[in-house]
Structures are given as structure tokens and as C-alpha cells.
Design an enzyme around this catalytic site. Structure first.
Site, PDB file in Angstrom:
ATOM      1  N   TYR A 110       7.341  -2.617  -8.566  1.00  0.00           N
ATOM      2  CA  TYR A 110       6.806  -2.179  -7.266  1.00  0.00           C
ATOM      3  C   TYR A 110       7.857  -2.357  -6.174  1.00  0.00           C
ATOM      4  CZ  TYR A 110       3.753  -1.977  -3.125  1.00  0.00           C
ATOM      5  OH  TYR A 110       3.185  -1.657  -1.912  1.00  0.00           O
ATOM      6  N   LYS A 144       9.459   0.585  -3.759  1.00  0.00           N
ATOM      7  CA  LYS A 144       9.326   0.579  -2.291  1.00  0.00           C
ATOM      8  C   LYS A 144      10.706   0.602  -1.622  1.00  0.00           C
ATOM      9  CE  LYS A 144       5.587   1.583  -2.096  1.00  0.00           C
ATOM     10  NZ  LYS A 144       4.858   2.519  -1.229  1.00  0.00           N
TER      11      LYS A 144
HETATM   12  N1  NAP Z   1      -2.320  -2.706   1.183  1.00  0.00           N
HETATM   13  C1  NAP Z   1      -1.202  -3.342   1.539  1.00  0.00           C
HETATM   14  O1  NAP Z   1      -1.197  -4.556   1.833  1.00  0.00           O
HETATM   15  C2  NAP Z   1       0.111  -2.592   1.603  1.00  0.00           C
HETATM   16  C3  NAP Z   1       1.261  -3.301   1.999  1.00  0.00           C
HETATM   17  C4  NAP Z   1       2.474  -2.631   2.062  1.00  0.00           C
HETATM   18  C5  NAP Z   1       2.537  -1.288   1.716  1.00  0.00           C
HETATM   19  N2  NAP Z   1       1.413  -0.622   1.318  1.00  0.00           N
HETATM   20  C6  NAP Z   1       1.544   0.793   0.944  1.00  0.00           C
HETATM   21  O2  NAP Z   1       0.541   1.545   1.589  1.00  0.00           O
HETATM   22  C7  NAP Z   1       0.261   2.728   0.835  1.00  0.00           C
HETATM   23  C8  NAP Z   1      -1.244   2.932   0.753  1.00  0.00           C
HETATM   24  O3  NAP Z   1      -1.797   1.867   0.016  1.00  0.00           O
HETATM   25  P1  NAP Z   1      -3.263   1.273   0.243  1.00  0.00           P
HETATM   26  O4  NAP Z   1      -3.082  -0.163   0.546  1.00  0.00           O
HETATM   27  O5  NAP Z   1      -4.072   2.120   1.150  1.00  0.00           O
HETATM   28  O6  NAP Z   1      -3.789   1.356  -1.266  1.00  0.00           O
HETATM   29  P2  NAP Z   1      -5.073   2.054  -1.945  1.00  0.00           P
HETATM   30  O7  NAP Z   1      -6.296   1.727  -1.171  1.00  0.00           O
HETATM   31  O8  NAP Z   1      -5.030   1.664  -3.378  1.00  0.00           O
HETATM   32  O9  NAP Z   1      -4.745   3.600  -1.785  1.00  0.00           O
HETATM   33  C9  NAP Z   1      -3.733   4.191  -2.546  1.00  0.00           C
HETATM   34  C10 NAP Z   1      -3.898   5.686  -2.538  1.00  0.00           C
HETATM   35  O10 NAP Z   1      -2.895   6.251  -3.387  1.00  0.00           O
HETATM   36  C11 NAP Z   1      -3.533   7.165  -4.267  1.00  0.00           C
HETATM   37  N3  NAP Z   1      -2.814   7.357  -5.524  1.00  0.00           N
HETATM   38  C12 NAP Z   1      -2.527   6.438  -6.478  1.00  0.00           C
HETATM   39  N4  NAP Z   1      -1.942   7.033  -7.529  1.00  0.00           N
HETATM   40  C13 NAP Z   1      -1.863   8.358  -7.246  1.00  0.00           C
HETATM   41  C14 NAP Z   1      -1.396   9.492  -7.935  1.00  0.00           C
HETATM   42  N5  NAP Z   1      -0.924   9.424  -9.181  1.00  0.00           N
HETATM   43  N6  NAP Z   1      -1.462  10.702  -7.329  1.00  0.00           N
HETATM   44  C15 NAP Z   1      -1.982  10.815  -6.084  1.00  0.00           C
HETATM   45  N7  NAP Z   1      -2.475   9.781  -5.391  1.00  0.00           N
HETATM   46  C16 NAP Z   1      -2.411   8.568  -5.968  1.00  0.00           C
HETATM   47  C17 NAP Z   1      -4.896   6.542  -4.520  1.00  0.00           C
HETATM   48  O11 NAP Z   1      -5.776   7.495  -5.094  1.00  0.00           O
HETATM   49  P3  NAP Z   1      -7.082   7.002  -5.945  1.00  0.00           P
HETATM   50  O12 NAP Z   1      -8.030   6.486  -4.936  1.00  0.00           O
HETATM   51  O13 NAP Z   1      -7.522   8.234  -6.644  1.00  0.00           O
HETATM   52  O14 NAP Z   1      -6.604   5.943  -6.873  1.00  0.00           O
HETATM   53  C18 NAP Z   1      -5.250   6.142  -3.106  1.00  0.00           C
HETATM   54  O15 NAP Z   1      -5.691   7.266  -2.391  1.00  0.00           O
HETATM   55  C19 NAP Z   1       0.959   2.537  -0.506  1.00  0.00           C
HETATM   56  O16 NAP Z   1       2.132   3.321  -0.537  1.00  0.00           O
HETATM   57  C20 NAP Z   1       1.323   1.061  -0.540  1.00  0.00           C
HETATM   58  O17 NAP Z   1       2.477   0.797  -1.299  1.00  0.00           O
HETATM   59  C21 NAP Z   1       0.211  -1.239   1.271  1.00  0.00           C
END
Ligand code: NAP
Length: 314
Positions: free
Chosen positions: A181, A185
Site C-alpha cells: 500500500y 501511494k
Molecule cells: N481512510 C483513510 O484514512 C485514508 C487515509 C489516506 C488515504 N486514503 C485514500 O483515500 C482514498 C479513498 O479511500 P476511503 O478511505 O474513502 O476508502 P473506502 O471507503 O474503502 O472507498 C474506496 C473506494 O474505492 C473503490 N474501489 C476499490 N477498488 C476498486 C476498483 N477495483 N475499481 C474501482 N473502484 C474501486 C471502492 O469501491 P467499492 O465500494 O465497490 O469497494 C470505494 O468506492 C483511497 O485512495 C485511500 O488510499 C484514505
């Protein structure tokens, strides 16, 4: 947590006439991003891998914002063919594209390969978005002042010493699930660096960001990799996380704030809530960024054929 709230939903300008794609717009911070852009009158495409979750989000956004210009776009970043089809489907609509938020992501999933045989966290978090962006780039460039927002993470700071272990990408024993991961990133930051270079002289502002530590569904991968015994620990950690509404603010800032153009923010890395910061040294390594670009381009050509980028960029 302790970040200064220098951006809020009410600071998003009116987006009438703007067309937007948010990848992973069906849940988490992607959902909030899509919802708030729609609320400000943008025409929003929720690009999502399953129609069930994508369409449900579209209906919810329409209901919560009372806006109708919200659509589902089928996009599975785990398949390069699906990415190509998604771009072609969008391009067939002959719409402009003013804002692309490359938000979708997976974290610390068990080792798996995409349908193209590429390690999945690199494939989904980086390579799929790389292809999607390049196929949409001519339209983005032709759209009056545009933004590309790559959602990275402070986790990029823990990438392996080499930055990207190109030769060991598909070695299941090279890195653990979290390290894969971190590497993916860092790739988001490096892609931003090189893309921004290639966008020099255009009206496209491309930036990356860390959105915060947020209570979303992202920990699904950890549970899948470690087993359900980890669930109570994941649950406790959520007490220290910010909400998805707050977590979406930094990408909403990058996507919409007039400050981006006023201050000519290009190729920057932002932290909550819309503060310019610095990625680690590897994230500023121009040679590594170029190497990642060439590697990604060649890998995609190997999978989809040499002419895949023929119409996409100069
Ligand atoms: N949450 C944190 O603390 C955090 C911290 C730093 C960075 N981020 C970044 O923020 C971004 C959003 O994450 P989040 O926290 O909102 O996570 P999340 O709630 O798990 O949402 C992730 C999204 O990505 C989609 N996704 C996963 N695999 C995919 C694929 N093969 N094709 C198309 N869509 C796909 C998921 O779709 P499904 O719902 O269908 O699975 C979901 O819509 C990510 O890039 C993550 O690395 C998050």
C-alpha cells in the site's frame, strides 16, 4: 484531529457547467466528494466498480442534494480493459471534463493479481488511474481550466527504500500487504510529479494529497488479510479518526478552490485541510517519477497493445 480547518463545504464555488468524475465515488470520502460537487451544480459521474453500489450512491446523492445531474460510470480499476471501456464510454458522451478526482483505492489487501496479472494494490491504486487519466487527458486539456486530483496518503512516507520495487512488484514475498500500500501511494505522488511536468503550459492543475486518517471502509483489506481477530482493534482505532465529511475536504479543496489557480499550485502535495506540504524525498525524485511513467506506459502497452495511447496524449 489537529489540522486547521481552512476549507469547508461552503467555500466550494458554484460549479454550474463543470463536468466531474470521481473514482470510487460510491462510498467513503469519494462519496462525500461526489455529493458536495453535485450540490454545487456540477455534472457528476460516480465511477465505481459495481453497478449496485454505484447506482445506490447516485440515487442517494440525488436525494440528498436535490440535483439530477449525477450518473454512474462503470469502472473496475482491477482490469485495464474495464478502465479503457470506462474512458471510452465517457468520451462517447462528448462532454468536457473539468475535474477528475482519482480517489478509489484499496489498502493492505491480501496478495492478489489483477485480471492483467499485476499485483493488485499497484494495479488499482496506481496503474488503473494512470491509464484512465491518460485516456481522458485530451478532453481534460481541451476543457476550460481543469483539475486532476490524485488521492495519495501520508502512508507514502513508508514506501520501501527503493521507492518502487519494479522488479519485485509481482513477488508475493517481497513486501507485506501494508508495504505494498505504501508503495502504491508513493506511486500516486510520483505520477502527479511527472504528469504535472508534462502539463506545463496547459490550463490543467494536477495535485496530490493526504486526506487525513478517516473512518471509512478502507480497513476492509486489513481484515481480509489479517483475519477477523483484528476487527476489535480496527474498531478501537476508529475513535481516533476523522469523519468522511472532513476527510473529503482536502480533495474538494484541490478540485475546486480558486486558490489553486490564484497561487498557481501545480504538482503540489496537500494535507488536511488544504495545506501545502512536502512529500518525502522519494516523492520529489524526478528520475524515479519518469521511470515509473515509462514502466507504467510499457506495462499497459504490453497488456493492451502498442496503440492504446495513440489518441490520448502527445
Ligand atoms: N481512510 C483513510 O484514512 C485514508 C487515509 C489516506 C488515504 N486514503 C485514500 O483515500 C482514498 C479513498 O479511500 P476511503 O478511505 O474513502 O476508502 P473506502 O471507503 O474503502 O472507498 C474506496 C473506494 O474505492 C473503490 N474501489 C476499490 N477498488 C476498486 C476498483 N477495483 N475499481 C474501482 N473502484 C474501486 C471502492 O469501491 P467499492 O465500494 O465497490 O469497494 C470505494 O468506492 C483511497 O485512495 C485511500 O488510499 C484514505
Amino acid at each position: 484531529m489537529f489540522w486547521k480547518k481552512r476549507f469547508s463545504f461552503d467555500k466550494i464555488p458554484d460549479l454550474s457547467g463543470k463536468v466531474v468524475i470521481v473514482t470510487g465515488g460510491n462510498t467513503g470520502i469519494g462519496f462525500v466528494t461526489a455529493r458536495e460537487l453535485a450540490r454545487k451544480n456540477a455534472h457528476v459521474f460516480v465511477a465505481s466498480r459495481t453497478s449496485e453500489r454505484g447506482e445506490r450512491a447516485v440515487e442517494l446523492i440525488k436525494k440528498e442534494t436535490n440535483k439530477d445531474a449525477v450518473e454512474f460510470l462503470q469502472l473496475d480499476l482491477k482490469s485495464l480493459n474495464s478502465v479503457k471501456l470506462a474512458a471510452e464510454t465517457f468520451l462517447a458522451r462528448k462532454l468536457p471534463l473539468h475535474i477528475l478526482v482519482n480517489n478509489a483505492g484499496i489498502m493492505a489487501t491480501p496478495f492478489e493479481k489483477t485480471s492483467d496479472g499485476i499485483q493488485d494494490q499497484f494495479g488499482v491504486n496506481h496503474l488503473g488511474h494512470f491509464l484512465f487519466t491518460l485516456l481522458l487527458l485530451p478532453t481534460i486539456k481541451a476543457s476550460d481550466s481543469a483539475r486532476i486530483v490524485n488521492v495519495s496518503s501520508m502512508a507514502h512516507e513508508r514506501a520501501p527504500p527503493a521507492g518502487i520495487e519494479f522488479e519485485k512488484l509481482n513477488d508475493p514475498n517481497a513486501l507485506n500487504s501494508f508495504q505494498r500500500y505504501y508503495q502504491s501511494k508513493l506511486a500516486n505522488v510520483l505520477f502527479t510529479l511527472e504528469l504535472n511536468k508534462r502539463l506545463s503550459g496547459t490550463n490543467v492543475y494536477c495535485n496530490s494529497l493526504h486526506p487525513g486518517i478517516i473512518k471509512t471502509e478502507l480497513t476492509r483489506g486489513v481484515v481480509a488479510d489479517w483475519g477477523s481477530w483484528i476487527k476489535p482493534f480496527v474498531y478501537i482505532s476508529t475513535f481516533f479518526m476523522i469523519t468522511a465529511d472532513d476527510g473529503a475536504l482536502t480533495q474538494l479543496y484541490c478540485a475546486t478552490s480558486p486558490e489553486i489557480e490564484e497561487k498557481n499550485f501545480r504538482g503540489k502535495y496537500f494535507v488536511p485541510y488544504g495545506e501545502v506540504s512536502e512529500p518525502i524525498a522519494q516523492g520529489k525524485d524526478e528520475e524515479l517519477a519518469k521511470k515509473l511513467w515509462d514502466f507504467s506506459e510499457n506495462l499497459i502497452k504490453e497488456k493492451l497493445g502498442d496503440d492504446v495511447f495513440s489518441k490520448s496524449y502527445a
